[in-house]
Write a protein that holds these residues in place. Structure first.
Motif, mmCIF file in Angstrom:
data_model
loop_
_atom_site.group_PDB
_atom_site.id
_atom_site.type_symbol
_atom_site.label_atom_id
_atom_site.label_comp_id
_atom_site.label_asym_id
_atom_site.label_seq_id
_atom_site.Cartn_x
_atom_site.Cartn_y
_atom_site.Cartn_z
ATOM 1 N N HIS A 174 0.846 -1.199 0.000
ATOM 2 C CA HIS A 174 0.000 0.000 0.000
ATOM 3 C C HIS A 174 0.874 1.239 0.000
ATOM 4 C CE1 HIS A 174 -3.797 2.095 0.894
ATOM 5 N NE2 HIS A 174 -3.154 2.809 1.784
ATOM 6 N N ASP A 220 0.962 5.175 0.310
ATOM 7 C CA ASP A 220 0.187 6.334 0.776
ATOM 8 C C ASP A 220 0.761 7.623 0.200
ATOM 9 O OD1 ASP A 220 -0.472 4.698 3.826
ATOM 10 O OD2 ASP A 220 -1.966 5.448 2.426
ATOM 11 N N ASP A 227 -8.007 1.303 6.667
ATOM 12 C CA ASP A 227 -6.703 1.959 6.569
ATOM 13 C C ASP A 227 -6.492 2.904 7.746
ATOM 14 O OD1 ASP A 227 -5.089 3.977 3.939
ATOM 15 O OD2 ASP A 227 -4.402 3.252 5.886
HETATM 16 ZN ZN ZN Z 1 -3.629 4.516 2.850
#
Ligand code: ZN
Ligand code: DX5
Length: 218
Positions: free
Chosen positions: A31, A33, A174
């Motif tokens: 993931h 960000d 998340d």
């Molecule tokens: Zn995230």
């Protein structure tokens, strides 16, 4: 439930090594960000970091998931697609044209996700649940790793799971997912958990991932 380590909390001077270590424990989802300092009060990284991780993702068969916490994300969809993101998620709060952004991501040959901040109602995604591959529910206010999960969002996860029924849409949580909270996230219906500080913290990465898997199995 799949684990999706967020590199936000990783040591960027050893990023490739840390991602490889995570993948060697069986992680197959990374993931990313992405933050612009406008949509969220922090700046992280952009397409160059995605590009640098693409060969690693190919080597381990891992999916690169770009979570765009940026305003007007349409401006950068092609760049993140070209850099090697497999899935691109935009915030419904960051563009008035969510349907078009999803179409643009699909036209680029990528999977599409939409994300909701904690206070954003599920009604904001009602009209696109048959269009997307993933819906991300922020379980913290976006911008930083290491925060505490907002418990009320778990009820929202349950309502989303009901809304989706048997549609093949991933429900991602998340923020604030740790061994103490991950089982509740799974029980609420989440199918993918972003884990940042729980993986790239004090513990060796394999032990941290094992602790999350044990918490899920309990
Ligand atoms: Zn995230
Ligand atoms: C917030 C970020 C974080 C990160 C996960 O904008 O999206 O939620 O992915 O961080 P942890 O797992 O440390 O809460």
């Amino acid at each position: 439930m799949r684990l999706a380590p967020s590199i936000l909390t990783a040591d960027f001077s050893r990023l490739g090594e840390q991602v490889a270590t995570a993948c060697e424990t069986g992680i197959d989802w990374i993931h990313l960000d992405v933050m612009d300092g406008q949509f969220v009060p922090n700046i992280s990284f952009g397409p160059p970091v995605v590009r640098s991780l693409r060969p690693l993702a190919d080597r381990y068969g891992a999916l690169l998931d770009a979570h765009l916490m940026i305003v007007e994300p349409e401006r950068y969809l092609a760049d993140f697609a070209a850099a090697g993101a497999d899935l691109i998620t935009v915030h419904v709060e960051a563009t008035p044209h969510v349907h078009r952004a999803i179409q643009m991501i699909h036209d680029l040959g990528k999977k599409a996700g939409v994300a909701l901040n904690p206070a954003t109602p599920l009604s904001m995604v009602e009209e696109v649940i048959d269009q997307v591959e993933l819906i991300l529910l922020m379980t913290v206010n976006p911008g930083f790793g290491g925060q505490t999960l907002i418990p009320s969002v778990l009820a929202k996860v349950r309502r989303l799971a009901t809304m989706l029924g048997d549609r093949p849409v991933e429900i991602m949580v998340d923020g604030g997912v740790h061994p103490a909270t991950i089982a509740a996230c799974a029980a609420s219906g989440a199918t993918v958990a972003v884990v940042g500080s729980a993986v790239f913290g004090e513990q060796p990465i394999p032990a941290a991932i094992a602790a999350l898997r044990t918490a899920l199995a309990d």
